[in-house]
Write an enzyme that holds these catalytic residues in place. Structure first.
Site, PDB file in Angstrom:
ATOM      1  N   CYS A  28       0.856  -1.172   0.000  1.00 41.61           N
ATOM      2  CA  CYS A  28       0.000   0.000   0.000  1.00 41.61           C
ATOM      3  C   CYS A  28       0.900   1.232   0.000  1.00 41.61           C
ATOM      4  O   CYS A  28       1.761   1.376   0.849  1.00 41.61           O
ATOM      5  CB  CYS A  28      -0.894  -0.020   1.232  1.00 41.61           C
ATOM      6  SG  CYS A  28      -1.965   1.404   1.295  1.00 41.61           S
ATOM      7  N   SER A  29       0.677   2.110  -0.983  1.00 38.19           N
ATOM      8  CA  SER A  29       1.606   3.225  -1.137  1.00 38.19           C
ATOM      9  C   SER A  29       1.106   4.507  -0.481  1.00 38.19           C
ATOM     10  O   SER A  29       1.764   5.525  -0.527  1.00 38.19           O
ATOM     11  CB  SER A  29       1.890   3.460  -2.624  1.00 38.19           C
ATOM     12  OG  SER A  29       0.694   3.474  -3.359  1.00 38.19           O
ATOM     13  N   GLN A  84      -9.758  -0.822  -2.743  1.00 36.22           N
ATOM     14  CA  GLN A  84      -9.879  -0.808  -4.197  1.00 36.22           C
ATOM     15  C   GLN A  84     -10.989  -1.754  -4.640  1.00 36.22           C
ATOM     16  O   GLN A  84     -11.405  -2.647  -3.893  1.00 36.22           O
ATOM     17  CB  GLN A  84      -8.577  -1.273  -4.843  1.00 36.22           C
ATOM     18  CG  GLN A  84      -7.378  -0.397  -4.558  1.00 36.22           C
ATOM     19  CD  GLN A  84      -6.202  -0.756  -5.467  1.00 36.22           C
ATOM     20  OE1 GLN A  84      -6.363  -0.912  -6.688  1.00 36.22           O
ATOM     21  NE2 GLN A  84      -5.033  -0.900  -4.881  1.00 36.22           N
TER      22      GLN A  84
HETATM   23  O1  LIG Z   1      -2.896  -0.407  -6.799  1.00 38.22           O
HETATM   24  P1  LIG Z   1      -1.754  -0.057  -5.886  1.00 38.22           P
HETATM   25  O2  LIG Z   1      -2.193   0.210  -4.476  1.00 38.22           O
HETATM   26  O3  LIG Z   1      -0.902   1.035  -6.447  1.00 38.22           O
HETATM   27  O4  LIG Z   1      -0.823  -1.351  -5.870  1.00 38.22           O
HETATM   28  C1  LIG Z   1      -0.901  -2.397  -4.953  1.00 38.22           C
HETATM   29  O5  LIG Z   1      -2.064  -3.196  -5.106  1.00 38.22           O
HETATM   30  C2  LIG Z   1      -2.221  -3.870  -6.354  1.00 38.22           C
HETATM   31  C3  LIG Z   1      -3.438  -4.757  -6.284  1.00 38.22           C
HETATM   32  O6  LIG Z   1      -3.338  -5.748  -5.278  1.00 38.22           O
HETATM   33  C4  LIG Z   1      -0.963  -4.666  -6.720  1.00 38.22           C
HETATM   34  O7  LIG Z   1      -1.066  -5.130  -8.053  1.00 38.22           O
HETATM   35  C5  LIG Z   1       0.318  -3.849  -6.580  1.00 38.22           C
HETATM   36  O8  LIG Z   1       1.439  -4.676  -6.765  1.00 38.22           O
HETATM   37  C6  LIG Z   1       0.351  -3.220  -5.179  1.00 38.22           C
HETATM   38  O9  LIG Z   1       1.510  -2.444  -5.033  1.00 38.22           O
END
Ligand SMILES: O=P(O)(O)O[C@H]1O[C@H](CO)[C@@H](O)[C@H](O)[C@H]1O
Ligand SMILES: O=P(O)(O)O[C@H]1O[C@H](CO)[C@@H](O)[C@H](O)[C@H]1O
Lengths: 350, 350
Positions: A162-163, A170
């Site tokens: 989670c960034s 989502q």
């Molecule tokens: O969509 P984000 O939060 O940028 O990304 C995160 O969730 C996604 C969905 O599980 C993954 O594919 C990514 O690797 C993860 O970093």
């Protein structure tokens, strides 16, 4: 010969949802850990962060300004993995090189305008609004001709990729049933056809009798560590009533669902007195306009931590090449979670 | 309507070994990354570390002293996930609560006494000794009545849960076929029964014609990014000749295998000029005393890095709940790996 003890002897357990086995090595948590430790994210975030692209009123990378939202806010992911574009595709029948274009829609759901909250720290009423939003999205996304499945999920914590710590989840909605859903549906259907009952209803009834893997329950839901859990503190929320998707939940059930989400996430935070990372998500009936009496609404929590706030379970070599493996028994984990206080450690009066 | 382009449009690909689909979002690597970064492990280790429990002559946690070994050294894991103990077990026939005791043996294989080496930095002759050791172990472990499968693997790098940088791998040998092996065997067998040929032989023949996913090859082996790869730089080593296990390799093949292991791991290190983390392992025929004409010897490399030495691909929410998902196409990855120098960046003369 010693008698088998599930809290002591290595054994395998069967996951009837995915139709696969996992390895349990309950004695193994005793080994010392000299490997990688996660860094704790500092936990003094402001209620509003001018640099956060999810906060109300801020401008995102693509120039769009977020509205001044007051509870939930949903928008299309600026970096979607799935696109709505239809493309021309000629399929060549080749068993070893099979490929097909995939269409879909990715959304981001902000749970709250408050940058410094997380689900366990939100009021039940606010979590109810999140559940309400999930309902609306399931309905809206599922109404598109080309959407046959709607995956609602949350990645919580930087260790789960989670960034942004702003409370959000989502939704990925798409044409095909994803692999894990296909597998689950196959198992649920086979059981339903054979027994004319829901696999998860029968399973939950037995768990509610045995009680040793139950963590929490209320009138409409129970949370438990599944008999076949792979992550150390993996849990599943199962509805007591047999229904297939989030739309089928009545008002009371919606409230109970919000309550039990708060309940389990508070226990998680209390486990290591840290904001507990996990990936969670709802598994429910496809939106493919076909009747699905086999589906039984449930929500998975897959948390990586094992020993402390900084030591996680690595699902690596053996797990990737052989099979999933856990280091404590599901019953031990369930007892630990069950015995934790139901009040969030940050709000404890001392 | 636009024509489908696999380097641009989201699509799904089929993995014929595991009989499951994965999602490819080739356009998605463009999104900015604000999430977790891995810390680089400092890379000035001594040739011998007095604190390392794998170095020659040192004493392990359980009081055992390692011999002064000069090439490979194998010992039973001090914290085995599997045990040889036989236990008394009464099975109750319950479809939703299936469990069975599991027996096995876990070993650690030190690849070299030199604490500061890794496979890509070792001489081909030294890697040949490792392959020789794997052969001996497959034979010895497989000779036990209760061992039906031998999983040889390596976790490299702290990001892969490896707790000691000393060059080493592991072997987990056990009574049951692990989940991934069961699945692979089922696919290989179905193909063999239908076509009377090896799935991986037919696959490799076609890849060697198409060439766009081939990374390296020699007389007896090829490394390629499989058409259905999930990890960004995932590769597979496939033997050109159809044989089922490591014992069947002749002397020339053994040397070629060592060479190609060096070849791919050097390319991996060169990718981000860092000691490249991965989990790798050999998939081969079970040791269950049954003939396995369907099996075709191969080795998987599952590396987590995506964009740089510190940014990995997170297989989290959608991937855990929906299906594996990758952000660049396998063909793009293969080209990047293929174009890298074959000489290790640390030995470059400037
Ligand atoms: O969509 P984000 O939060 O940028 O990304 C995160 O969730 C996604 C969905 O599980 C993954 O594919 C990514 O690797 C993860 O970093
Ligand atoms: O055996 P090790 O190196 O202590 O442990 C590592 O590899 C094992 C096998 O893949 C995993 O079960 C552990 O989670 C990981 O940390």
């Amino acid at each position: 010969m010693t008698s088998f003890n599930p809290n002591e002897h290595p054994h395998r357990r069967y996951n009837p949802l995915l139709d696969e086995w996992i390895l349990v090595s309950p004695h193994r948590a005793k080994r010392p850990w000299q490997g990688q430790k996660e860094t704790l994210s500092e936990d003094n975030r402001p209620e509003h962060d001018a640099d956060c692209y999810l906060c109300a009123g801020n401008v995102r990378a693509n120039g769009v300004k977020n509205p001044d939202y007051t509870d939930c806010y949903v928008f299309e992911n600026d970096f979607s993995a799935l696109l709505t574009t239809e493309v021309n595709f000629e399929s060549k029948e080749q068993s070893l090189f099979q490929l097909k274009p995939e269409r879909g829609i990715n959304k981001v759901v902000c749970f709250s305008p408050k940058h410094n909250l997380t689900l366990p720290e939100m009021e039940v009423e606010a979590i109810e609004k999140v559940v309400q939003t999930w309902k609306e999205q399931y309905l809206e996304l599922g109404s598109h001709d080309f959407i046959n499945y709607v995956q609602i999920f949350e990645n919580k914590g930087s260790v789960m990729g989670c960034s942004n710590p702003h409370p959000h989840g989502q939704i990925w909605a798409q044409s095909s049933l994803p692999t894990q859903i296909e597998k689950t549906q196959k198992s649920l259907r086979a059981y339903y056809e054979k027994n004319k009952t829901s696999l998860l209803k029968d399973y939950l009834d037995q768990e509610l009798k045995q009680r040793d893997r139950i963590v929490l329950e209320n009138d409409h839901f129970a949370v438990l560590v599944p008999f076949w859990a792979t992550w150390p503190y993996e849990t599943i929320i199962i509805s007591k009533r047999h229904f297939g998707n989030i739309i089928a939940m009545g008002n009371e059930e919606t409230k109970s669902f919000a309550e039990i989400i708060k309940g389990i996430t508070v226990k998680y935070d209390n486990l290591f007195e840290t904001s507990f990372p996990y990936s969670s998500g709802i598994h429910q009936a496809p939106t493919d306009r076909v009747s699905h009496p086999e589906w039984h609404f449930h929500m998975h929590f897959y948390p990586p931590l094992l020993r402390s706030a900084t030591v996680k379970k690595f699902m690596v070599g053996y797990e990737m090449l052989g099979e999933a493996q856990r280091d404590i028994s599901p019953e031990q984990s369930a007892k630990i979670l069950r015995d934790l206080p139901n009040q969030h450690y940050k709000t404890k009066t001392t």
